[in-house]
Scaffold this active site. Structure first.
Site, PDB file in Angstrom:
ATOM      1  N   GLY A 160      41.928  37.024  54.379  1.00  0.00           N
ATOM      2  CA  GLY A 160      40.830  36.055  54.356  1.00  0.00           C
ATOM      3  C   GLY A 160      39.803  36.379  53.279  1.00  0.00           C
ATOM      4  N   THR A 212      39.023  35.749  48.925  1.00  0.00           N
ATOM      5  CA  THR A 212      38.998  34.545  48.096  1.00  0.00           C
ATOM      6  C   THR A 212      40.369  33.878  48.060  1.00  0.00           C
ATOM      7  OG1 THR A 212      37.255  35.532  46.768  1.00  0.00           O
ATOM      8  CG2 THR A 212      38.457  33.731  45.760  1.00  0.00           C
ATOM      9  N   ALA A 213      41.415  34.694  47.899  1.00  0.00           N
ATOM     10  CA  ALA A 213      42.769  34.125  47.771  1.00  0.00           C
ATOM     11  C   ALA A 213      43.181  33.421  49.060  1.00  0.00           C
ATOM     12  CB  ALA A 213      43.773  35.216  47.417  1.00  0.00           C
ATOM     13  N   GLU A 251      33.230  37.396  40.868  1.00  0.00           N
ATOM     14  CA  GLU A 251      32.106  36.461  40.946  1.00  0.00           C
ATOM     15  C   GLU A 251      31.932  35.621  39.691  1.00  0.00           C
ATOM     16  OE1 GLU A 251      28.873  39.088  42.352  1.00  0.00           O
ATOM     17  OE2 GLU A 251      29.665  38.595  44.328  1.00  0.00           O
ATOM     18  N   LYS A 286      27.834  29.267  34.014  1.00  0.00           N
ATOM     19  CA  LYS A 286      28.379  30.205  33.026  1.00  0.00           C
ATOM     20  C   LYS A 286      28.888  29.408  31.827  1.00  0.00           C
ATOM     21  CE  LYS A 286      32.174  33.458  32.387  1.00  0.00           C
ATOM     22  NZ  LYS A 286      33.307  34.168  32.987  1.00  0.00           N
ATOM     23  N   THR A 322      39.800  35.971  34.929  1.00  0.00           N
ATOM     24  CA  THR A 322      40.986  35.129  35.078  1.00  0.00           C
ATOM     25  C   THR A 322      41.644  35.205  36.463  1.00  0.00           C
ATOM     26  OG1 THR A 322      42.085  36.945  33.915  1.00  0.00           O
ATOM     27  CG2 THR A 322      41.684  34.930  32.677  1.00  0.00           C
TER      28      THR A 322
HETATM   29  C1  FAD Z   1      36.503  45.321  39.872  1.00  0.00           C
HETATM   30  C2  FAD Z   1      36.950  43.911  40.039  1.00  0.00           C
HETATM   31  C3  FAD Z   1      36.206  42.870  39.489  1.00  0.00           C
HETATM   32  C4  FAD Z   1      36.658  41.544  39.594  1.00  0.00           C
HETATM   33  N1  FAD Z   1      35.953  40.551  39.005  1.00  0.00           N
HETATM   34  C5  FAD Z   1      36.468  39.289  38.986  1.00  0.00           C
HETATM   35  C6  FAD Z   1      35.807  38.214  38.348  1.00  0.00           C
HETATM   36  O1  FAD Z   1      34.700  38.356  37.828  1.00  0.00           O
HETATM   37  N2  FAD Z   1      36.408  37.004  38.348  1.00  0.00           N
HETATM   38  C7  FAD Z   1      37.604  36.786  38.951  1.00  0.00           C
HETATM   39  O2  FAD Z   1      38.136  35.683  38.857  1.00  0.00           O
HETATM   40  N3  FAD Z   1      38.207  37.767  39.628  1.00  0.00           N
HETATM   41  C8  FAD Z   1      37.689  38.997  39.658  1.00  0.00           C
HETATM   42  N4  FAD Z   1      38.318  39.982  40.354  1.00  0.00           N
HETATM   43  C9  FAD Z   1      39.477  39.653  41.166  1.00  0.00           C
HETATM   44  C10 FAD Z   1      38.991  39.021  42.465  1.00  0.00           C
HETATM   45  O3  FAD Z   1      38.132  39.900  43.126  1.00  0.00           O
HETATM   46  C11 FAD Z   1      40.173  38.696  43.355  1.00  0.00           C
HETATM   47  O4  FAD Z   1      41.135  37.973  42.646  1.00  0.00           O
HETATM   48  C12 FAD Z   1      39.724  37.853  44.524  1.00  0.00           C
HETATM   49  O5  FAD Z   1      38.612  38.411  45.152  1.00  0.00           O
HETATM   50  C13 FAD Z   1      40.845  37.710  45.498  1.00  0.00           C
HETATM   51  O6  FAD Z   1      40.976  38.832  46.308  1.00  0.00           O
HETATM   52  P1  FAD Z   1      42.026  38.753  47.466  1.00  0.00           P
HETATM   53  O7  FAD Z   1      41.663  37.636  48.361  1.00  0.00           O
HETATM   54  O8  FAD Z   1      43.367  38.773  46.868  1.00  0.00           O
HETATM   55  O9  FAD Z   1      41.856  40.172  48.216  1.00  0.00           O
HETATM   56  P2  FAD Z   1      40.728  40.711  49.223  1.00  0.00           P
HETATM   57  O10 FAD Z   1      39.394  40.147  48.964  1.00  0.00           O
HETATM   58  O11 FAD Z   1      40.868  42.191  49.191  1.00  0.00           O
HETATM   59  O12 FAD Z   1      41.182  40.185  50.643  1.00  0.00           O
HETATM   60  C14 FAD Z   1      42.237  40.785  51.350  1.00  0.00           C
HETATM   61  C15 FAD Z   1      42.264  40.233  52.758  1.00  0.00           C
HETATM   62  O13 FAD Z   1      43.409  40.739  53.429  1.00  0.00           O
HETATM   63  C16 FAD Z   1      43.023  41.189  54.708  1.00  0.00           C
HETATM   64  N5  FAD Z   1      43.954  42.234  55.152  1.00  0.00           N
HETATM   65  C17 FAD Z   1      44.423  43.283  54.440  1.00  0.00           C
HETATM   66  N6  FAD Z   1      45.233  44.032  55.238  1.00  0.00           N
HETATM   67  C18 FAD Z   1      45.272  43.429  56.450  1.00  0.00           C
HETATM   68  C19 FAD Z   1      45.904  43.722  57.678  1.00  0.00           C
HETATM   69  N7  FAD Z   1      46.671  44.813  57.851  1.00  0.00           N
HETATM   70  N8  FAD Z   1      45.713  42.890  58.704  1.00  0.00           N
HETATM   71  C20 FAD Z   1      44.934  41.772  58.592  1.00  0.00           C
HETATM   72  N9  FAD Z   1      44.303  41.453  57.450  1.00  0.00           N
HETATM   73  C21 FAD Z   1      44.462  42.271  56.389  1.00  0.00           C
HETATM   74  C22 FAD Z   1      41.599  41.696  54.505  1.00  0.00           C
HETATM   75  O14 FAD Z   1      40.901  41.797  55.719  1.00  0.00           O
HETATM   76  C23 FAD Z   1      41.047  40.620  53.595  1.00  0.00           C
HETATM   77  O15 FAD Z   1      40.625  39.519  54.366  1.00  0.00           O
HETATM   78  C24 FAD Z   1      37.852  41.288  40.299  1.00  0.00           C
HETATM   79  C25 FAD Z   1      38.553  42.323  40.896  1.00  0.00           C
HETATM   80  C26 FAD Z   1      38.117  43.627  40.776  1.00  0.00           C
HETATM   81  C27 FAD Z   1      38.906  44.724  41.417  1.00  0.00           C
END
Ligand code: FAD
Length: 505
Positions: free
Chosen positions: A17, A19-20, A53, A82, A348
């Site tokens: 849950g 961003t993705a 962000e 931006k 990206t």
């Molecule tokens: C340093 C850094 C800077 C960034 N800056 C940018 C930016 O400026 N612009 C941009 O476009 N992108 C940026 N990104 C990328 C961006 O943060 C991600 O693409 C975006 O936040 C998506 O993250 P996510 O949803 O894949 O993962 P996460 O936000 O990590 O979410 C993972 C989810 O999975 C759940 N989960 C994991 N394991 C379990 C489990 N066992 N059981 C139940 N739930 C589980 C967690 O609770 C969470 O809800 C950045 C990334 C990093 C590392």
């Protein structure tokens, strides 16, 4: 007549849950919410990555697909505008340029504007490419208004993206999804059950024993990659020899006086620092390579370069740049950090989530999961990742910096053949082409190449068709059009206060 078209997918299970996860839930809800059941599992105990962000203009398409009102969204997420990214200290220390969204200048005949500008440089005229960029001139003066066209001229208008608070954005999407009956399940997944015959995912089991079955599983579990790697062992293409940064320290700080309408990326000795201005705070982070710098040193550099008081303890993140060997494997598609990560340098990652969702909707499977669909999805996604990868590598490689081991490595490393070809072509004869409708257009590549001191040996021969006097007049006219357009813009701050001021916190 089509025979045996296969049963329809009925249950989509989204794991994660962040961003993705919420972007996926919102997309499915909006496009097929009446046809399928959508469940999203997230763990409050694990939480989200909490960064991400800064965006690129394509995000506006995502919002419009959802039917989201821009001002409402900016208010809810403490969002700002931006216009591009300012890159400081990349080509050489002391250098500064903007990768601005939107075109530069006005093309003439069949020739791009920049070819005429290059000719003027070869003729000894000193003017900056960015004098002809409306976005850049507005950004540097902290101005913004929506402007699709510049009067009756052919100068491209202002193009923009957003900065926003990542956790508020996830909340916003969650509320959106609740209207569409997306079921949110709070709990931690303990195991994944595979079909013993074909290895497809059958269900996930929570720590409390609940079993959740599905037809299609979307792995949005972040760097944990619970399904695509943990269960399916898909494998990872490691790109860290090209993109060697593997760590980041992130910290928010208090806002500065002026609300800048752009992201800043300042190169340091073993990486770079981001600065993302939001309405209520500034997001900052230092991305660096742990082979060349310790965590303590990276933290110190970050804290020494904040515009205001730090508002939280600095937080460390680690990653390996690259992508999954297959982003779609069996009945699982990985999105967000579970699919790979390339660096936040050009903002990206959120775009890649959106892009993958678009492709998934186009190639949406039936229950029998035609392998050809998965292969095509993987082919198209790989191409998008690789183009972006090359573009990001360019920033590190096209440098004259010799002041640290890190920059010596980046400057002299072997780069992918696809990037080498692009750089050579530009260096030799100033040609730029957008390959396979890749994300970054010619003008994006142009700004980074020129900004990082790749000056072509020549320019397009047809740019010689103008006399010296005509060339001077043509360039001067465009500069005047830009100046006049900028002169009527309100400040970014005034725009935000008028249309989308968030509640002060
Ligand atoms: C340093 C850094 C800077 C960034 N800056 C940018 C930016 O400026 N612009 C941009 O476009 N992108 C940026 N990104 C990328 C961006 O943060 C991600 O693409 C975006 O936040 C998506 O993250 P996510 O949803 O894949 O993962 P996460 O936000 O990590 O979410 C993972 C989810 O999975 C759940 N989960 C994991 N394991 C379990 C489990 N066992 N059981 C139940 N739930 C589980 C967690 O609770 C969470 O809800 C950045 C990334 C990093 C590392």
């Amino acid at each position: 007549m089509i025979k045996d078209s296969g049963a329809l997918i009925q249950k989509i299970v989204i794991v994660g849950g962040g961003t993705a996860g919420w972007m996926a839930a919102a997309t499915f809800a909006r496009t097929m919410g009446k046809q399928v059941s959508i469940q999203l599992i997230e763990s409050d105990e694990i939480g989200t990555v909490g960064v991400g962000e800064a965006t690129i203009p394509q995000i506006k398409l995502f919002n419009s697909l959802l039917g989201v009102d821009e001002n409402d969204f900016l208010k809810a997420t403490q969002g700002t505008i931006k216009l591009g990214i300012q890159f400081n200290n990349w080509g050489r220390q002391g250098d500064s340029y903007m990768h601005a969204f939107s075109g530069i200048g006005i093309d003439l005949g069949m020739i791009d504007f920049y070819q005429y500008w290059l000719r003027s440089i070869h003729d000894g005229v000193t003017s900056s490419l960015w004098d002809y960029s409306l976005n850049t001139q507005a950004a540097y003066k902290n101005l913004f208004a929506k402007m699709e066209r510049v009067g009756e001229t052919r100068l491209p208008g202002i193009n923009y993206a957003y900065h926003f608070d990542a956790s508020l954005w996830a909340k916003y999407l969650r509320t959106y999804c609740e209207h569409y009956s997306v079921v949110r399940i709070q709990g931690k997944i303990a195991t994944t059950i595979l079909d013993p015959d074909n290895g497809f995912i059958e269900s996930v089991v929570l720590e409390n024993g609940d079993t959740i079955n599905g037809d299609l599983f979307i792995d949005c579990s972040g760097f944990r990659s619970l399904l695509i790697e943990g269960a399916l062992k898909t494998g990872y293409e490691d790109w860290s020899h090209w993109l060697p940064c593997d760590s980041a320290i992130a910290v928010p700080c208090a806002s500065s006086e002026i609300l800048l309408p752009y992201t800043r990326a300042t190169a340091h000795s073993a990486g770079w620092q981001w600065r993302i201005p939001l309405q209520h705070r500034i997001g900052n982070g230092h991305v660096f390579c742990s082979k060349f710098m310790s965590d303590d040193k990276a933290t110190q550099i970050l804290l020494d370069n904040l515009d205001g008081e730090a508002l939280a303890e600095p937080r460390k993140l680690q990653f390996v740049t690259g992508k999954r060997k297959k982003i779609w494997n069996k009945n699982c598609i990985a999105l967000g950090l579970a699919s790979g990560f390339m660096e936040p340098l050009e903002s990206t990652s959120i775009h890649l989530i959106q892009h993958a969702l678009g492709k998934l909707v186009e190639l949406f499977p039936r229950k029998d999961f035609a392998q050809a669909d998965a292969d095509e999805f993987n082919r198209q996604l790989s191409a998008e990742y690789e183009h972006i990868r090359d573009f990001i590598i360019l920033h590190y490689h096209a440098t004259e910096r010799t002041d640290s081991e890190f920059w010596n490595y980046c400057r002299t490393m072997e780069v992918p053949a696809s990037l080498k070809r692009k750089m050579n072509l530009f260096r030799e004869s100033a040609r730029l082409f957008r390959d396979d409708n890749e994300l970054f257009s010619e003008v994006g590549w142009l700004q980074v190449m020129i900004g990082q001191r790749i000056i072509p040996k020549s320019y397009h021969p047809l740019a010689d068709a103008l006399t010296a006097e005509e060339l001077k007049e043509y360039l001067a006219n465009i500069k005047t059009i830009v100046e006049k357009a900028v002169a009527v813009l309100p400040t970014h701050e005034a725009y935000i206060s008028k249309f989308c001021a968030a509640v002060k916190i």
